[in-house]
Design a protein around this motif. Structure first.
Motif, PDB file in Angstrom:
ATOM      1  N   GLY A   1       9.763  -2.778  -6.157  1.00 49.80           N
ATOM      2  CA  GLY A   1      10.091  -1.354  -6.038  1.00 49.80           C
ATOM      3  C   GLY A   1       9.026  -0.583  -5.268  1.00 49.80           C
ATOM      4  O   GLY A   1       9.335   0.294  -4.464  1.00 49.80           O
ATOM      5  N   GLU A   2       7.772  -0.931  -5.512  1.00 45.95           N
ATOM      6  CA  GLU A   2       6.674  -0.266  -4.809  1.00 45.95           C
ATOM      7  C   GLU A   2       6.705  -0.615  -3.324  1.00 45.95           C
ATOM      8  O   GLU A   2       6.503   0.240  -2.466  1.00 45.95           O
ATOM      9  CB  GLU A   2       5.337  -0.676  -5.422  1.00 45.95           C
ATOM     10  N   GLU A   3       6.974  -1.877  -3.023  1.00 45.36           N
ATOM     11  CA  GLU A   3       7.062  -2.307  -1.625  1.00 45.36           C
ATOM     12  C   GLU A   3       8.230  -1.620  -0.915  1.00 45.36           C
ATOM     13  O   GLU A   3       8.100  -1.188   0.235  1.00 45.36           O
ATOM     14  CB  GLU A   3       7.205  -3.833  -1.541  1.00 45.36           C
ATOM     15  N   GLN A   4       9.355  -1.496  -1.605  1.00 41.49           N
ATOM     16  CA  GLN A   4      10.511  -0.800  -1.020  1.00 41.49           C
ATOM     17  C   GLN A   4      10.184   0.664  -0.763  1.00 41.49           C
ATOM     18  O   GLN A   4      10.589   1.228   0.261  1.00 41.49           O
ATOM     19  CB  GLN A   4      11.721  -0.919  -1.947  1.00 41.49           C
TER      20      GLN A   4
ATOM     21  N   ARG B   1       7.198   1.942  -0.142  1.00 46.39           N
ATOM     22  CA  ARG B   1       6.284   1.990   1.006  1.00 46.39           C
ATOM     23  C   ARG B   1       7.055   1.810   2.324  1.00 46.39           C
ATOM     24  O   ARG B   1       6.785   2.487   3.303  1.00 46.39           O
ATOM     25  CB  ARG B   1       5.193   0.937   0.881  1.00 46.39           C
ATOM     26  N   GLU B   2       7.983   0.879   2.311  1.00 40.84           N
ATOM     27  CA  GLU B   2       8.793   0.636   3.510  1.00 40.84           C
ATOM     28  C   GLU B   2       9.638   1.861   3.854  1.00 40.84           C
ATOM     29  O   GLU B   2       9.781   2.224   5.015  1.00 40.84           O
ATOM     30  CB  GLU B   2       9.679  -0.597   3.315  1.00 40.84           C
ATOM     31  N   TYR B   3      10.187   2.485   2.851  1.00 39.90           N
ATOM     32  CA  TYR B   3      10.982   3.707   3.063  1.00 39.90           C
ATOM     33  C   TYR B   3      10.127   4.802   3.703  1.00 39.90           C
ATOM     34  O   TYR B   3      10.538   5.427   4.683  1.00 39.90           O
ATOM     35  CB  TYR B   3      11.551   4.183   1.724  1.00 39.90           C
ATOM     36  N   LEU B   4       8.942   5.019   3.156  1.00 36.43           N
ATOM     37  CA  LEU B   4       8.037   6.026   3.709  1.00 36.43           C
ATOM     38  C   LEU B   4       7.656   5.696   5.153  1.00 36.43           C
ATOM     39  O   LEU B   4       7.659   6.563   6.026  1.00 36.43           O
ATOM     40  CB  LEU B   4       6.772   6.137   2.857  1.00 36.43           C
TER      41      LEU B   4
ATOM     42  N   HIS C   1      10.675   6.063   7.745  1.00 40.96           N
ATOM     43  CA  HIS C   1      11.046   7.453   8.049  1.00 40.96           C
ATOM     44  C   HIS C   1       9.857   8.314   8.490  1.00 40.96           C
ATOM     45  O   HIS C   1      10.018   9.508   8.711  1.00 40.96           O
ATOM     46  CB  HIS C   1      11.746   8.074   6.837  1.00 40.96           C
ATOM     47  N   ARG C   2       8.693   7.673   8.576  1.00 35.80           N
ATOM     48  CA  ARG C   2       7.468   8.352   9.034  1.00 35.80           C
ATOM     49  C   ARG C   2       7.178   9.614   8.213  1.00 35.80           C
ATOM     50  O   ARG C   2       6.737  10.627   8.731  1.00 35.80           O
ATOM     51  CB  ARG C   2       7.572   8.675  10.517  1.00 35.80           C
ATOM     52  N   LEU C   3       7.429   9.525   6.937  1.00 38.26           N
ATOM     53  CA  LEU C   3       7.257  10.676   6.058  1.00 38.26           C
ATOM     54  C   LEU C   3       5.796  11.091   5.865  1.00 38.26           C
ATOM     55  O   LEU C   3       5.516  12.290   5.854  1.00 38.26           O
ATOM     56  CB  LEU C   3       7.945  10.424   4.715  1.00 38.26           C
TER      57      LEU C   3
END
Length: 128
Positions: free
Chosen positions: A4-7, A9-12, A15-17
């Protein structure tokens, strides 16, 4: 690291958040609006309009600020700065220097500096 943490990080990253939030935070600190939430909404609307070529992206620095920064770098008043100073100024502003094509012996004038900063600021917003 948990899945979940890796997902997350990948999401952030995807999307260059973090970069977007850094840009928005810098805008807030530069302008210090009385109504920060409304200011942020307007800034995001400007980003959206800029992407559609229906308006301009938010400005962190106006032309006078860019000229003042150049003046601080050109301490001897020669009318130019070095490529090293130029790269460091761009990095300080959080702008990319990846595709910077400047020879090590080239002098950077105020006009080149202003054009480069403006171009990279536009590019930095265009990815959102």
């Amino acid at each position: 690291m948990a899945a979940g943490e890796e997902q997350s990080r990948e999401y952030l990253r995807r999307h260059r958040l973090p970069e977007l939030l850094q840009h928005l935070g810098a805008l807030l600190l530069f302008h210090r609006p009385e109504k920060p939430r409304e200011f942020l909404i307007q800034a995001l609307e400007r980003v959206k309009a800029g992407r559609r070529a229906e308006g301009e992206y938010p400005d962190l620095m106006d032309e006078a600020n860019v000229e003042a920064m150049f003046g601080l770098l050109d301490v001897l008043g020669q009318g130019h700065i070095t490529p090293v100073q130029y790269r460091e100024a761009l990095k300080t502003l959080g702008l990319s220097t990846e595709d910077l094509e400047v020879g090590d012996d080239e002098n950077i004038t105020l006009e080149v500096f202003k054009e480069g900063v403006k171009k990279r600021m536009l590019e930095s917003w265009a990815v959102y």
